[in-house]
Design a protein around this motif. Structure first.
Motif, PDB file in Angstrom:
ATOM      1  N   UNK A  51      29.064 117.694 -58.091  1.00  0.00           N
ATOM      2  CA  UNK A  51      30.385 117.802 -57.462  1.00  0.00           C
ATOM      3  C   UNK A  51      30.334 117.362 -56.003  1.00  0.00           C
ATOM      4  N   UNK A  52      31.329 116.607 -55.589  1.00  0.00           N
ATOM      5  CA  UNK A  52      31.438 116.255 -54.168  1.00  0.00           C
ATOM      6  C   UNK A  52      31.662 117.536 -53.370  1.00  0.00           C
ATOM      7  N   UNK A  53      31.209 117.579 -52.111  1.00  0.00           N
ATOM      8  CA  UNK A  53      31.391 118.789 -51.306  1.00  0.00           C
ATOM      9  C   UNK A  53      32.828 119.280 -51.274  1.00  0.00           C
ATOM     10  N   UNK A  54      33.798 118.365 -51.229  1.00  0.00           N
ATOM     11  CA  UNK A  54      35.200 118.783 -51.183  1.00  0.00           C
ATOM     12  C   UNK A  54      35.623 119.471 -52.481  1.00  0.00           C
ATOM     13  N   UNK A  55      35.080 119.014 -53.628  1.00  0.00           N
ATOM     14  CA  UNK A  55      35.404 119.646 -54.907  1.00  0.00           C
ATOM     15  C   UNK A  55      34.784 121.036 -54.981  1.00  0.00           C
ATOM     16  N   UNK A  56      33.506 121.137 -54.595  1.00  0.00           N
ATOM     17  CA  UNK A  56      32.843 122.444 -54.602  1.00  0.00           C
ATOM     18  C   UNK A  56      33.564 123.408 -53.663  1.00  0.00           C
ATOM     19  N   UNK A  57      33.994 122.900 -52.499  1.00  0.00           N
ATOM     20  CA  UNK A  57      34.712 123.754 -51.551  1.00  0.00           C
ATOM     21  C   UNK A  57      36.043 124.228 -52.097  1.00  0.00           C
ATOM     22  N   UNK A  58      36.738 123.349 -52.811  1.00  0.00           N
ATOM     23  CA  UNK A  58      38.030 123.720 -53.398  1.00  0.00           C
ATOM     24  C   UNK A  58      37.862 124.821 -54.440  1.00  0.00           C
ATOM     25  N   UNK A  59      36.810 124.709 -55.252  1.00  0.00           N
ATOM     26  CA  UNK A  59      36.564 125.731 -56.277  1.00  0.00           C
ATOM     27  C   UNK A  59      36.206 127.060 -55.634  1.00  0.00           C
ATOM     28  N   UNK A  60      35.353 127.018 -54.602  1.00  0.00           N
ATOM     29  CA  UNK A  60      34.978 128.261 -53.913  1.00  0.00           C
ATOM     30  C   UNK A  60      36.204 128.925 -53.293  1.00  0.00           C
ATOM     31  N   UNK A  61      37.055 128.135 -52.644  1.00  0.00           N
ATOM     32  CA  UNK A  61      38.256 128.678 -52.022  1.00  0.00           C
ATOM     33  C   UNK A  61      39.170 129.311 -53.070  1.00  0.00           C
TER      34      UNK A  61
END
Length: 424
Positions: A400-410
């Protein structure tokens, strides 16, 4: 009854038949007359139930039927069955997946494959992931898949053959609505026959005797405390305490029922109260005509197929796809028919495939076991490989791109805090 062999399948795919079908009679696991619960939908203006009911003409008479499992849901079950066979090492075919196992806080997602993503290989989860540090759509694999189309399907066959079986529309790719669109070749649904709708009752007696008038209940200003009945401890909005409500909850805002306390008076639900039925039928059809519309201009190596070899190569590739589709049906049958809570069905007869001729007539009938389906797929793939259209069963693994991983975490943080909202 003889088993379906590779030569018979190849001849059917080459033009000897119109379709392969399997029609299976089912009944509730609890026996005839036991109630089952179909999937619910938004109730239309004049509808009496939340179920998808309709009149169908069967055996010369009109009967009321209900959809128990839709075409899309059946496709998901077939894909799940194929993934199980792949992970067991029994069904070798290409898979593209996103690996979350090394992502902090997301390891429980493990690997999400194109078989699980809602839009298959065109899904946003894959689009927003990277391969070797490069966004998937900008990699060689991503570009090939983006450029694939029914008249030039080699790339999709090479990297995600299941998309050719279950269909995919690359509507969110670089070409937008003009992106490649592959129709379903394998279609299945389960329908309840000659039904009568029922009712469902609900009630709850609170052992603590909490009354509705004990409220109002407010949202606590400390998120870890969740709720309070003291206005001084409540979160304020425009100077007033905020009444508690939970996203997706059934309780009235500010009432003890919003925090799952208090009594629920007895009620009867006639709109989604389950059905009884004569029986259910699973109808599965693999369109060989749809497979024959898929064209393969190049070998998996990228070289153009010689004109004298192309017809045989295309038939071999289509036969491999047909074998993969039939394996999906066989493996799903082994997983059973536990459709949802209170909707478990059992087959009343063995799985039989019928070869439907182009000019009608009595269909040929064949059996196919799990081991035979696996052998059929391997044999079909080997034949296609000799003609330049073989598969690499080692997964293509994205991260996962960092932005995708960040979106899921958020999103998880919001869900944990109770701030998540239902869309629509």
């Amino acid at each position: 009854m003889r088993s379906l062999d590779l030569d018979t399948l190849a001849n059917a795919v080459a033009g000897g038949a119109a379709a392969i079908r399997a029609i299976t009679r089912l009944e509730p696991a609890g026996g005839p007359g036991d109630k089952v619960f179909p999937p619910t939908y938004v109730k239309e203006r004049n509808a009496t139930t939340k179920y998808a009911t309709e009149q169908r003409r069967i055996d010369g008479r009109e009967v009321t039927t209900v959809l128990l499992d839709s075409v899309a849901s059946q496709a998901n079950r077939f894909e799940e069955a194929l993934l199980d066979g792949f992970r067991r090492g029994e069904l070798p075919f290409p898979i593209v997946q996103v690996d979350f196992s090394s992502e902090e806080g997301l390891a429980d997602l493990e690997q999400i494959t194109a078989l699980q993503a809602p839009h298959r290989i065109a899904d946003a989860l894959l689009r927003d992931s990277v391969l070797g540090g490069t966004p998937f759509r900008h990699t060689a694999v991503g570009k090939e898949v983006t450029d694939a189309r029914p008249t030039h399907a080699t790339a999709m066959f090479k990297y995600c053959p299941t998309a050719l079986i279950f269909g995919v529309w690359d509507s969110t790719g670089p070409k937008g609505g003009l992106g490649a669109k592959f129709q379903r070749c394998l279609v299945s649904e389960i329908v309840g026959i000659d039904i009568a709708t029922g009712v469902k009752t609900a009630s709850r007696l609170d052992p603590a005797g909490i009354q509705t008038k004990a409220g109002p209940v407010f949202k606590h200003k400390d998120p870890s405390q969740d709720w309070t009945v003291d206005p001084k401890e409540a979160e304020l909005a425009k100077g007033k305490p905020v009444e508690f409500s939970r996203s997706g909850g059934d309780g009235k805002k500010g009432s003890p029922s919003a925090i799952n306390h208090g009594n629920i008076p007895p009620s009867i639900d006639a709109a989604a109260g389950g059905v009884t039925m004569s029986h259910a039928v699973q109808t599965t059809v693999l369109s060989l005509g749809a497979l024959r519309r898929l064209r393969f201009q190049t070998a998996c190596s990228g070289e153009r197929l010689p004109a004298e070899q192309r017809d045989a190569a295309e038939t071999a590739a289509r036969t491999a796809l047909a074998a993969l589709a039939l394996a999906a049906v066989v493996y799903q049958r082994d997983q059973g028919y536990d459709l949802r809570s209170r909707s478990t069905l059992v087959a009343k007869e063995p799985l039989v495939f019928e070869l439907v001729g182009r000019d009608g007539g009595e269909p040929e009938r064949f059996s196919l076991s799990r081991a035979e389906a696996s052998a059929l797929l391997k044999g079909a793939e080997q034949k296609a490989r000799k003609l330049g259209l073989g598969w690499d069963a080692k997964p293509i693994t994205l991260t996962p791109a960092p932005k995708l991983a960040g979106l899921i975490r958020k999103s998880r943080e919001l869900a944990a805090s109770g701030e998540a909202e239902d869309e629509g």
